[in-house]
Design an enzyme around this catalytic site. Structure first.
Site, PDB file in Angstrom:
ATOM      1  N   LYS A 125       0.829  -1.206   0.000  1.00  0.00           N
ATOM      2  CA  LYS A 125       0.000   0.000   0.000  1.00  0.00           C
ATOM      3  C   LYS A 125       0.861   1.252   0.000  1.00  0.00           C
ATOM      4  O   LYS A 125       0.586   2.209  -0.729  1.00  0.00           O
ATOM      5  CB  LYS A 125      -0.926  -0.009   1.219  1.00  0.00           C
ATOM      6  N   GLN A 166      -5.149  -1.629   9.778  1.00  0.00           N
ATOM      7  CA  GLN A 166      -4.926  -2.945   9.187  1.00  0.00           C
ATOM      8  C   GLN A 166      -5.462  -4.041  10.109  1.00  0.00           C
ATOM      9  O   GLN A 166      -5.112  -4.108  11.285  1.00  0.00           O
ATOM     10  CB  GLN A 166      -3.425  -3.169   8.937  1.00  0.00           C
ATOM     11  N   ASP A 209     -11.688   2.727   3.864  1.00  0.00           N
ATOM     12  CA  ASP A 209     -12.149   1.384   3.522  1.00  0.00           C
ATOM     13  C   ASP A 209     -13.611   1.365   3.108  1.00  0.00           C
ATOM     14  O   ASP A 209     -14.086   0.391   2.528  1.00  0.00           O
ATOM     15  CB  ASP A 209     -11.957   0.437   4.710  1.00  0.00           C
TER      16      ASP A 209
END
Length: 377
Positions: A127, A171, A194
């Site tokens: 990422k 995460q 997200d």
């Protein structure tokens, strides 16, 4: 082929001797449906002249023949997630350049990592690399496995208040002593990169309401793959296998919003194969290696394989190989288009995380979001 060449020759003579406007319209319709036999038949008794169409139609038929020959030799269209993701990253990079130039704003993505899980660390590195590639400002917050709930909550609140941070990603999974739901719900909806907040999910599902600020990344990636591969969704039968909050539920709602008729199958569905056999589009996200068999598929079906599973392979250096939720070998004998594993949906997840960050940045300065779904005509 020789037969097609003869038909092309007959068609050219018919065009030269002139055709009627009605026949021309029928020809174009037939050509659009890629049916050279119908097309030739339409022109076998054509009468008056619309010569302007001739070259375009002949080219269409030659392209059709080429595509048909290619499909017969090579099997289904392979939907290349790596290539599509690279294109999207390029588009995002251009948008970042414009934001910096016109608004003096750089999108900022913060990633919170707890513990030393190798898979989580690898994913976070990927990422960060992708964020750097498109010109984002990256913020990393890393904690030991023993971090307290209070420390994590304080970190999220600090990032919520930071004007240089436009997207916050925690995460998962978090250690067992941490209340994941509480941590995630603490993320401001305007920084929910997200797209999993109740507000974003609710807006995604409501018809005619406000659009979500961010869309769950993997489902959004599936939709991008369908659209950028030129696959028609409106009016099609779609079957989603899996009903998770992360993939199954959001992708089912997105497909329905694109006017597909959607069936969701899950672990308690009786005779899943019978549902799959009706589907023009299959999205497999059930987490079972090679669960969907080729003989279940409707000929020509489009298969989006979200699964990524390891399967023992002693003959390989690693001792395993990655497979999806679809039996790829048997599916390629039936499907019209399919995503490979790896290299299909996987690369799209990070690309859509970047797109969400870009949209949250635009929202923060009053600019409209870049929509996921293309306008239906």
């Amino acid at each position: 082929s020789r037969a097609l060449s003869m038909r092309l020759g007959s068609l050219k003579l018919a065009l030269a001797s002139s055709i009627g406007a009605g026949a021309a319209a029928a020809l174009l319709s037939a050509a659009a449906h890629r049916d050279p036999l119908i097309t030739a038949a339409v022109y076998s008794d054509a009468r008056s002249a619309v010569r302007l169409y001739s070259d375009a139609v002949l080219m269409s038929l030659r392209t059709t023949a080429s595509c048909q020959d290619s499909t017969a030799e090579q099997g289904p269209q392979i939907i290349d997630g790596k290539a599509v993701a690279a294109t999207i990253r390029g588009e995002i990079k251009e948008n970042v350049i414009q934001l910096k130039r016109d608004h003096n704003v750089t999108p900022g993505l913060a990633v919170v990592l707890v513990g030393n899980r190798t898979d989580s660390q690898t994913y976070v590195r990927m990422k960060k690399r992708a964020a750097d590639e498109v010109g984002f400002h990256s913020i990393d917050r890393q904690f030991d496995e023993t971090v307290s709930q209070g420390e994590l909550m304080s970190c999220v609140q600090e990032l919520n208040a930071d004007p240089q941070v436009h997207g916050i990603l925690v995460q998962l999974p978090l250690p067992p002593h941490i209340n994941e739901a509480e941590v995630l719900s603490a993320i401001n909806v305007s920084k929910d990169v997200d797209g999993f907040s109740a507000e974003n999910i609710g807006n995604m599902c409501l018809k005619g309401g406000q659009p979500p600020l961010a869309v769950p990344c993997t489902p959004a990636g599936c939709i991008e793959l369908l659209q950028r591969s030129g696959i028609q969704v409106r009016g099609k039968e779609a079957v989603v296998i899996g009903r998770s909050n992360i993939v199954g539920m959001p992708v089912a709602h997105l497909l329905q919003s694109m006017d597909a008729t959607v069936t969701v199958c899950h672990s308690r569905t009786a005779d899943i194969a019978s549902h799959v056999r009706r589907a023009d589009i299959v999205v497999a996200a059930i987490g079972k290696p090679e669960f969907v068999k080729g003989e279940w598929l409707k000929p020509g079906a489009v298969v989006i394989d979200v699964g990524i599973n390891s399967k023992p392979a002693p003959e390989t250096k690693k001792g395993y190989r990655l497979v999806g939720d679809v039996d790829y070998e048997s599916a390629t004998k039936v499907a019209g288009a399919i995503t490979p594993v790896p290299g299909g949906v996987g690369p799209m997840t990070i690309a859509m995380l970047l797109k969400n960050t870009l949209n949250l940045t635009r929202h923060s300065i009053g600019l409209p979001r870049i929509p996921l779904r293309q306008t239906q005509r």
